[in-house]
Design an enzyme around this catalytic site. Structure first.
Site, PDB file in Angstrom:
ATOM      1  N   ASP A 128       0.848  -1.181   0.000  1.00 32.13           N
ATOM      2  CA  ASP A 128       0.000   0.000   0.000  1.00 32.13           C
ATOM      3  C   ASP A 128       0.884   1.233   0.000  1.00 32.13           C
ATOM      4  O   ASP A 128       1.995   1.205   0.492  1.00 32.13           O
ATOM      5  CB  ASP A 128      -0.869   0.009   1.266  1.00 32.13           C
ATOM      6  N   TRP A 167      49.188   0.317   4.043  1.00 27.93           N
ATOM      7  CA  TRP A 167      50.510  -0.135   3.598  1.00 27.93           C
ATOM      8  C   TRP A 167      51.055  -1.076   4.678  1.00 27.93           C
ATOM      9  O   TRP A 167      50.954  -0.783   5.874  1.00 27.93           O
ATOM     10  CB  TRP A 167      51.444   1.083   3.436  1.00 27.93           C
ATOM     11  N   ASP A 211      54.833  -4.909   1.232  1.00 23.50           N
ATOM     12  CA  ASP A 211      56.197  -4.556   1.621  1.00 23.50           C
ATOM     13  C   ASP A 211      56.536  -5.119   2.992  1.00 23.50           C
ATOM     14  O   ASP A 211      57.688  -5.099   3.403  1.00 23.50           O
ATOM     15  CB  ASP A 211      56.351  -3.028   1.661  1.00 23.50           C
ATOM     16  N   ARG A 245      56.364  10.598  -1.727  1.00 23.84           N
ATOM     17  CA  ARG A 245      57.683   9.970  -1.899  1.00 23.84           C
ATOM     18  C   ARG A 245      58.522  10.800  -2.875  1.00 23.84           C
ATOM     19  O   ARG A 245      59.203  10.258  -3.746  1.00 23.84           O
ATOM     20  CB  ARG A 245      57.534   8.524  -2.388  1.00 23.84           C
ATOM     21  N   CYS A 280      53.561  -4.363  -8.637  1.00 22.40           N
ATOM     22  CA  CYS A 280      53.842  -3.975  -7.258  1.00 22.40           C
ATOM     23  C   CYS A 280      53.305  -2.558  -7.101  1.00 22.40           C
ATOM     24  O   CYS A 280      53.302  -1.781  -8.050  1.00 22.40           O
ATOM     25  CB  CYS A 280      55.359  -4.015  -7.049  1.00 22.40           C
ATOM     26  N   LYS A 285      59.843  -6.118 -12.577  1.00 23.09           N
ATOM     27  CA  LYS A 285      58.980  -5.740 -11.439  1.00 23.09           C
ATOM     28  C   LYS A 285      58.502  -4.313 -11.703  1.00 23.09           C
ATOM     29  O   LYS A 285      59.304  -3.388 -11.770  1.00 23.09           O
ATOM     30  CB  LYS A 285      59.779  -5.815 -10.142  1.00 23.09           C
ATOM     31  N   TRP A 286      57.191  -4.160 -11.874  1.00 26.90           N
ATOM     32  CA  TRP A 286      56.587  -2.874 -12.268  1.00 26.90           C
ATOM     33  C   TRP A 286      55.964  -2.241 -11.027  1.00 26.90           C
ATOM     34  O   TRP A 286      54.922  -2.682 -10.551  1.00 26.90           O
ATOM     35  CB  TRP A 286      55.519  -3.149 -13.331  1.00 26.90           C
ATOM     36  N   ASP A 287      56.624  -1.224 -10.514  1.00 31.21           N
ATOM     37  CA  ASP A 287      56.215  -0.636  -9.234  1.00 31.21           C
ATOM     38  C   ASP A 287      55.339   0.605  -9.448  1.00 31.21           C
ATOM     39  O   ASP A 287      55.303   1.188 -10.551  1.00 31.21           O
ATOM     40  CB  ASP A 287      57.481  -0.268  -8.439  1.00 31.21           C
ATOM     41  N   ASP A 334      66.506  -4.331  -7.980  1.00 33.13           N
ATOM     42  CA  ASP A 334      65.379  -3.451  -7.632  1.00 33.13           C
ATOM     43  C   ASP A 334      65.764  -1.995  -7.882  1.00 33.13           C
ATOM     44  O   ASP A 334      66.697  -1.677  -8.634  1.00 33.13           O
ATOM     45  CB  ASP A 334      64.976  -3.719  -6.168  1.00 33.13           C
ATOM     46  N   ASP A 335      65.060  -1.099  -7.243  1.00 31.09           N
ATOM     47  CA  ASP A 335      65.203   0.351  -7.400  1.00 31.09           C
ATOM     48  C   ASP A 335      66.673   0.795  -7.252  1.00 31.09           C
ATOM     49  O   ASP A 335      67.411   0.245  -6.442  1.00 31.09           O
ATOM     50  CB  ASP A 335      64.357   1.003  -6.287  1.00 31.09           C
TER      51      ASP A 335
HETATM   52  C1  DGJ Z   1      58.217  -0.298  -3.135  1.00 38.20           C
HETATM   53  C2  DGJ Z   1      58.246  -1.782  -3.349  1.00 38.20           C
HETATM   54  O1  DGJ Z   1      57.127  -2.370  -2.804  1.00 38.20           O
HETATM   55  C3  DGJ Z   1      59.542  -2.335  -2.782  1.00 38.20           C
HETATM   56  O2  DGJ Z   1      59.548  -3.737  -2.899  1.00 38.20           O
HETATM   57  C4  DGJ Z   1      60.687  -1.728  -3.516  1.00 38.20           C
HETATM   58  O3  DGJ Z   1      60.658  -2.124  -4.858  1.00 38.20           O
HETATM   59  C5  DGJ Z   1      60.621  -0.220  -3.411  1.00 38.20           C
HETATM   60  N1  DGJ Z   1      59.346   0.283  -3.796  1.00 38.20           N
HETATM   61  C6  DGJ Z   1      61.677   0.424  -4.250  1.00 38.20           C
HETATM   62  O4  DGJ Z   1      61.574   1.775  -4.273  1.00 38.20           O
END
Ligand code: DGJ
Length: 738
Positions: free
Chosen positions: A57, A203, A552, A447, A530, A480-482, A370-371
């Site tokens: 209704d 994180w 991380d 960063r 990543c 590894k592509w961050d 890595d970096d």
């Molecule tokens: C963040 C990534 O999660 C880490 O494993 C490492 O590759 C750093 N960046 C490098 O700057």
């Protein structure tokens, strides 16, 4: 096949019955063309629909005045709710029309049923291996006043309890319209007797499982960060009350998208629940010119009648077989060493070679640099965008370091963060307008970096060239592509002001296009995604890259919870896990090597520590773990996962230990892992009932040689005692003997 269409029924309705092996999803087209949702749940073979319509209704009658008197859009379960007329629940779609309203009255226009699954242009999505695997319904709706067409797609899987949905909007009005909101899936459940499960965190503590009861009003999760985010994963499950790991109905939703999303439940005054999922309307709109189409990304919907465990295994199989692509899709993944926690930015060729020597001894197969290998990247404050080798650190360039790795029998992988630029870089000097920024405002740094504007094709073309050059400059087997910051200053200088709300989505389209071009050009490369760990752990990324750095946080105890949440949806093959040093770099906790190793063996395995500092005995111990993983990896990466305890079921017992099992698809081999989270004196005993074995077989414990019947293991279980912290993890390997 899965889709049955019954038209001209006695009551004037037409019904679509979308059937998977154990589920049915029912859509009813009422007279007048209103498309109503009639149910999703356990499989039925036919549908009468006699009890489905609820009349009240004081409802708002439909203007057409057809015979559904007192049937109100306010309470009618809808397939795709609109706004501006008489459905007061949150809409699935909102479009600004030329009359200045957002009122849409979508009615059935036509439909098509096809074998197979069409591609979503420019977007990642699940795919069928052949036309028999899936049937797709395209249900076209049209507004009663404007020539706006909304097509709802449903791909129904023949052998999986999965329906994939997406939406296409087409403008044939002769002018422009503005899409302000477009959900990819909307389901009106008849009741609110659910708990809502979400994967939330931050994180370093991604994808923790939270379960809460639905109440009246809205409960939602979302991302506004331009990525799928650490904070909320684009996943929600509705659990029927009382559902457990192995029992009860569960409805899982996962958005195949890496950007801003919204998943919301709305419980209304009739105790019905509307669930919707799609691109977050926050900072989004899309101008659609006449004759243009907009495609909203896919939502994967999984039904389980047997609790969360079965839901997870359905997602895992679908993603491994019908989402991941390329040469690495079914290939066992190599054991890697990553130099990040071993050296951070402080390395040279000698240091890397020494690390490689120890890693080789420890059974590693691939070395990841890595970096810090490019530009003047001596810390994280500069040089992103300058993708040329830093010859102070690597005098011989990439070819030399790759050849050194090769000499040691190791393959080589490299880190990149292509979507970013540091203000202190040659790239930024040359192209300050290439980053996302709002003219007249100082952009926000995170960063010490800015995001490139991937909605621009000149930027993505440049990245394609630059990355192609790096990937072909030496024998690179892994990338590894961050992606290390959230999206702010969302503005592209290439677009007019009226299109600025499109930038975040256009960015994603640019990213997907770039990734597609690169993986096609370098099919042999194993790509790992990543985003400061697991900030972009979503199915869209898995379409391009079959594995993702999970977090991380490499602490074993933290990882137990992060990995449990991750594998609720994503397969172990997608989850990159490393053994790291103690005290742990993120939590300062000490955990035994066995616990670190067994925890990392739950996914794709590797190391992330300075092995040159380890003793010979420690290296020998690690080598044993590597050998063990080589034996297990097929089962872990491509078998069935069973949780023996669910960390999120809050009983006193389960917070003290975690236990899970990986069983090969043929049930020939199984690995049981138990890990203590909290050691106690004279702790109560633990009996673990195993799962997923061949009930009629016997299994041999490969360490003790003991033989057990599967029934004994599954119905009576294995007894464990709490252990001293020095030995806080145990693994049992079982092999079928008859
Ligand atoms: C963040 C990534 O999660 C880490 O494993 C490492 O590759 C750093 N960046 C490098 O700057």
């Amino acid at each position: 096949m899965g889709i049955i269409f019954e038209k001209n029924r006695k009551d004037g309705t037409a019904v679509f019955l979308l059937n998977t092996p154990n589920s049915s999803y029912i859509i009813t087209v009422l007279n007048g063309g209103i498309v109503s949702h009639s149910g999703w749940g356990r499989r039925v073979e036919k549908w009468s629909g006699n009890s489905a319509l609820w009349k009240i209704d004081r409802g708002i009658n439909l203007p057409d005045g057809f015979d559904l008197h007192n049937l109100s859009l306010d309470t009618l379960p809808q397939e795709y709710g609109t706004s501006g007329l008489s459905d007061f629940r949150p809409s699935a779609v909102e479009i600004s029309l030329s009359d200045g309203t957002k009122a849409l009255d979508l009615r059935y226009d036509s439909h098509q049923i096809q074998n197979g699954k069409p591609q979503l242009e420019g977007l990642p999505a699940t795919y069928a291996l052949n036309d028999k695997e899936v049937q797709t319904l395209a249900l076209k709706l049209k507004d009663t006043l404007f020539d706006v067409y909304v097509t709802l797609f449903y791909s129904v899987w023949e052998q999986r309890d999965v329906i994939c949905r997406w939406v296409e909007i087409e403008n044939k009005t002769g002018g422009s319209i503005k899409i302000e909101k477009v959900m990819s899936a909307c389901v009106d459940f008849a009741s609110s007797d659910f708990n809502m499960l979400q994967l939330s965190g931050a994180w370093g503590r991604e994808r923790k499982v939270y379960i809460k009861e639905l109440v009246h009003g809205t409960q939602s999760i979302e991302s506004r960060r331009g990525s799928s985010s650490h904070q909320q994963n684009p996943f929600t499950a509705l659990l029927s009350k009382g559902a457990t790991e192995d029992t009860g109905e569960v409805f899982g939703f996962n958005f195949v998208y890496s950007g801003n999303f919204l998943a919301r439940t709305d419980v209304d005054f009739t105790e019905s629940t509307r669930f919707s999922m799609g691109i977050n309307p926050y900072n989004f709109s899309w101008n659609l010119k006449t004759l243009d189409k907009f495609v909203a990304p896919e939502v994967v919907m999984v039904y389980s009648k047997d609790g969360l465990g079965q839901m997870s295994r359905t997602f895992h199989d679908l993603y491994r077989e019908n989402l991941c692509r390329g040469e690495w899709k079914d290939k066992p993944r190599p054991i890697v060493i990553n130099n990040w926690e071993a050296t951070y930015f402080d390395f040279d060729e000698k240091k890397l070679c020494n690390l490689a020597d120890s890693a080789k001894e420890a059974g590693v197969e691939l070395f990841v640099l890595d970096d810090g290998w490019f530009g003047n990247r001596f810390d994280d404050k500069r040089a992103l965008g300058d993708w040329v080798v830093n010859t102070e650190k690597l005098k011989g360039g990439l070819p030399y370091i790759v050849s050194e790795m090769k000499k040691r029998g190791l393959k080589f992988g490299i880190w990149v963060e292509p979507e970013m630029v540091s203000p202190e870089s040659n790239l930024y000097k040359a192209h300050p307008d290439w980053c996302l920024h709002i003219p007249g405002r100082e952009p926000y740094l995170a960063r010490t970096q800015l995001m490139l504007d991937l909605s621009r094709t000149d930027v993505t073309d440049y990245l394609f060239e630059t990355l192609s050059n790096i990937f072909s400059s030496a024998e690179i087997s892994y990338v590894k592509w961050d992606f290390n910051r959230s999206m702010t200053d969302v503005y592209s200088v290439k677009l007019d002001s009226e299109n600025q709300q499109e930038v975040a989505h256009r960015y994603l389209l640019g990213l997907y296009n770039l990734m597609e071009r690169l993986i096609s050009k370098f099919p042999h490369i194993l790509f790992e995604a990543c985003a400061s760990g697991g900030g972009r752990f979503d199915p869209a990324i898995l379409y391009y890259m079959p594995q993702i750095w999970t977090s991380d946080n490499t602490d074993a105890l933290s990882r137990i919870s992060i990995q449990a949440g991750t594998t609720l949806v994503y397969p172990p093959s997608s989850m990159s896990c490393h053994v790291s040093a103690v005290p742990n770099h993120q939590t300062a906790r000490q955990t035994p090597l066995a616990q670190r190793a067994f925890t990392a063996m739950a996914g794709t395995y590797g190391y992330e520590l300075d092995m040159t500092k380890l003793s010979k005995d420690e290296i020998a111990q690690i080598a044993e773990y590597s050998e063990l993983y080589k034996k297990l990896r097929n089962v872990v990466q491509f078998g069935n996962l069973y949780r023996l305890v669910s960390l999120w079921e809050k009983s006193d017992k389960v917070e003290k230990y975690a236990a899970w099992m990986n069983v090969s698809k043929d049930k020939h081999f199984a690995v049981v892992t138990i890990s203590w989270i909290y050691a106690e004196a004279l702790a109560p005993k633990i009996v673990l009932r195993l799962k997923g074995l061949d009930e009629n077989a016997d299994y041999k414990d490969l360490k003790t040689g003991n033989i057990y019947s599967a029934k004994e293991l599954m119905h009576y279980g294995i007894l464990f005692a709490n252990m001293w912290a020095g030995n806080a993890s145990e693994q049992i390997l079982l092999e079928k003997v008859n």
